[in-house]
Design a protein around this motif. Sequence first.
Motif, mmCIF file in Angstrom:
data_model
loop_
_atom_site.group_PDB
_atom_site.id
_atom_site.type_symbol
_atom_site.label_atom_id
_atom_site.label_comp_id
_atom_site.label_asym_id
_atom_site.label_seq_id
_atom_site.Cartn_x
_atom_site.Cartn_y
_atom_site.Cartn_z
ATOM 1 N N SER A 57 0.841 -1.200 0.000
ATOM 2 C CA SER A 57 0.000 0.000 0.000
ATOM 3 C C SER A 57 0.879 1.253 0.000
ATOM 4 O O SER A 57 0.627 2.208 -0.746
ATOM 5 N N HIS A 59 3.799 1.630 -1.215
ATOM 6 C CA HIS A 59 4.447 1.818 -2.514
ATOM 7 C C HIS A 59 3.455 2.166 -3.609
ATOM 8 O O HIS A 59 3.772 2.920 -4.520
ATOM 9 N N GLU A 60 2.261 1.605 -3.519
ATOM 10 C CA GLU A 60 1.382 1.655 -4.698
ATOM 11 C C GLU A 60 0.198 2.595 -4.570
ATOM 12 O O GLU A 60 -0.448 2.910 -5.566
ATOM 13 N N GLU A 61 -0.139 3.021 -3.346
ATOM 14 C CA GLU A 61 -1.347 3.835 -3.186
ATOM 15 C C GLU A 61 -1.000 5.183 -2.615
ATOM 16 O O GLU A 61 -0.056 5.309 -1.831
ATOM 17 N N LYS A 62 -1.830 6.150 -2.925
ATOM 18 C CA LYS A 62 -1.688 7.467 -2.304
ATOM 19 C C LYS A 62 -2.058 7.337 -0.817
ATOM 20 O O LYS A 62 -3.054 6.703 -0.476
ATOM 21 N N GLN A 63 -1.225 7.909 0.028
ATOM 22 C CA GLN A 63 -1.511 7.863 1.471
ATOM 23 C C GLN A 63 -2.118 9.209 1.871
ATOM 24 O O GLN A 63 -1.479 10.032 2.520
ATOM 25 N N GLY A 64 -3.347 9.428 1.459
ATOM 26 C CA GLY A 64 -3.981 10.721 1.760
ATOM 27 C C GLY A 64 -4.977 10.593 2.896
ATOM 28 O O GLY A 64 -5.014 9.589 3.602
ATOM 29 N N TYR A 65 -5.769 11.646 3.096
ATOM 30 C CA TYR A 65 -6.889 11.529 4.018
ATOM 31 C C TYR A 65 -7.848 10.490 3.458
ATOM 32 O O TYR A 65 -7.954 10.337 2.239
ATOM 33 N N THR A 271 -4.082 4.698 5.532
ATOM 34 C CA THR A 271 -4.510 3.706 4.544
ATOM 35 C C THR A 271 -3.671 2.431 4.643
ATOM 36 O O THR A 271 -4.205 1.319 4.621
#
Length: 404
Positions: A57, A59-65, A271
Motif C-alpha cells: 500500500s 508503494h502503490e497507493e496514495k496515502q492521503g486523508y 490507509t
Amino acid sequence: MADERFNARLPRLTQQAPNPMFRIGAQVHGRDDILHLEFGEPDFATPPHIVEAAERSLHEEKQGYGPVCGLASLREALAERVARVNKYGATPEQILVTPGGTGALLASLLCLTVPGDEVLVPDPAWAGYDGMLAVAGARMTRYPLVAGTGWQPDLEALRSVITARTRVLLLNSPSNPAGAVYPAATIAALVEIAEEHDLWILSDECYDELIYEGEHVSPLSLDQNQRVITVGTFSKTYAMTGWRIGWLVAPLPLINGLSIIVAAQVNNLPTFVQRGAEAALLGPQQSAHEMFRAYRDRRDLAVTVLRSYGRFSYRPEGAFYVLVDVTGDLGAAQASSDQSTSSFDSVRFAESLIAERRIAVAPGAAFGTRASSYARLSLASNSDTLKRGIAGLLDYAREYQRHA
Ligand code: PLP
C-alpha cells in the motif's frame, strides 16, 4: 501558597492520579535485563503477509486523508468477521474503524455519557478504562468479579449498585486482568439486567478470538433492543499492538455521533494500516492459529508451575493473563479479595520485585480494589520468561512476606 493557588486552578484532568501501570511501564520500558510479564504485549512479530500488504500500500497507493469511518472494503471484511465470531449480522455501515480498541472504547464512552453519568466497570478491570472515564467526565461504579469463582461477575452485587444516573454497563469477556470467559447464561443475565435498567452495554471483546475453553458469546447476539456497542481489535489476535487499529459495531443511529468523535481524534486511520488489517482478516490464518496455540500452551505451563508451588487458584479460559496472589496465604488472599479488604500494597511489591529480582509484573491495584493482593502476569511472554518469572515471583513473594 502560590503553588497551591496555581494547582487549584489546574484543569480537571491534570489532577487525575495516573494509573500505577504507567510508572511501572516507564521504569522497565526497553530494558533487556528484566523478565517482562507486565504488559499484554505479544512477543510475536506481526505475521509477514500483513506487513507485506501494508508495504504494498505504501508503494502503490496514495496515502492521503481517507473516509472517517474507514475504508469500505475493510468495513465489509469486518462485517463478515462480526457475523462469524460475534454471531451478529451487522451491515458495514454499522462498523467504524478506530485507533485501536482504545479509540473505540473512548469514542463510545464520550458518545454514550455526559459528565456525571455513571458507568459500571468490573473490579478488577483493565487499567485503561480509568483514563477514558476521566476524559469523558463519567463516574466509575465498580461491580465485583469474584476470585472464588474464577473472577466471574457477582450479578446481585451488580444490580445493587445501579442508580438513576447509571447509563452504561461495561463488560469484558474474555477478561483482562483475569482471563475469565463468561458463560452464555451469565451474558444473557447481564443483557437482561441492562434491558431492565435501560442501560447501554459497552462490550469490550478485544480477546474474543483467544478462548481456550468455553465459547465466546457476544451480548450483541442476544440483545433485542439495539443497545449494545461492541469493541474489537487487531492488536491481540494478529500481534498488531503498535499498528493502532481496531473497530466498533454500533446501532446505526449512533454511528454519526461516534464518527464525529473519531474525526475529532484522528480523522481517519492511515490507509496502509487499514490494508494491513484487511490482509489480517482476509489472508491466511495459520500464524494467528499458531500464536493462539502458543498462548494456550503458556497458559497450561503457568498453571502447571503454579500448581507445583501449591499456588494454583483458577485456570484462565481466555485472553493471556493470570492473576496470582502474592500475599503468601492463598485462602486469605481470596477471602480478602472477595470482601475487598486487603491492605497489601501491590504497587510497592511490584516495584521491589523489579529492584530486587528484575521481574516486572502488573500490580493488582492497577485494576481496582479487589485484586490488590494479586499480581497479573502476562502469558503473552515466552515460555522461558514465564517459567523463570513465576518461580522468581513466588520465591520473592515468600521472602517479602517474611520481612513484611
Ligand atoms: N481492552 C482490553 C481489555 C485490553 O486489555 C486492551 C489492551 O490491552 C484494550 C482494550 C486496547 O487494545 P488496543 O487499543 O491495542 O486495541
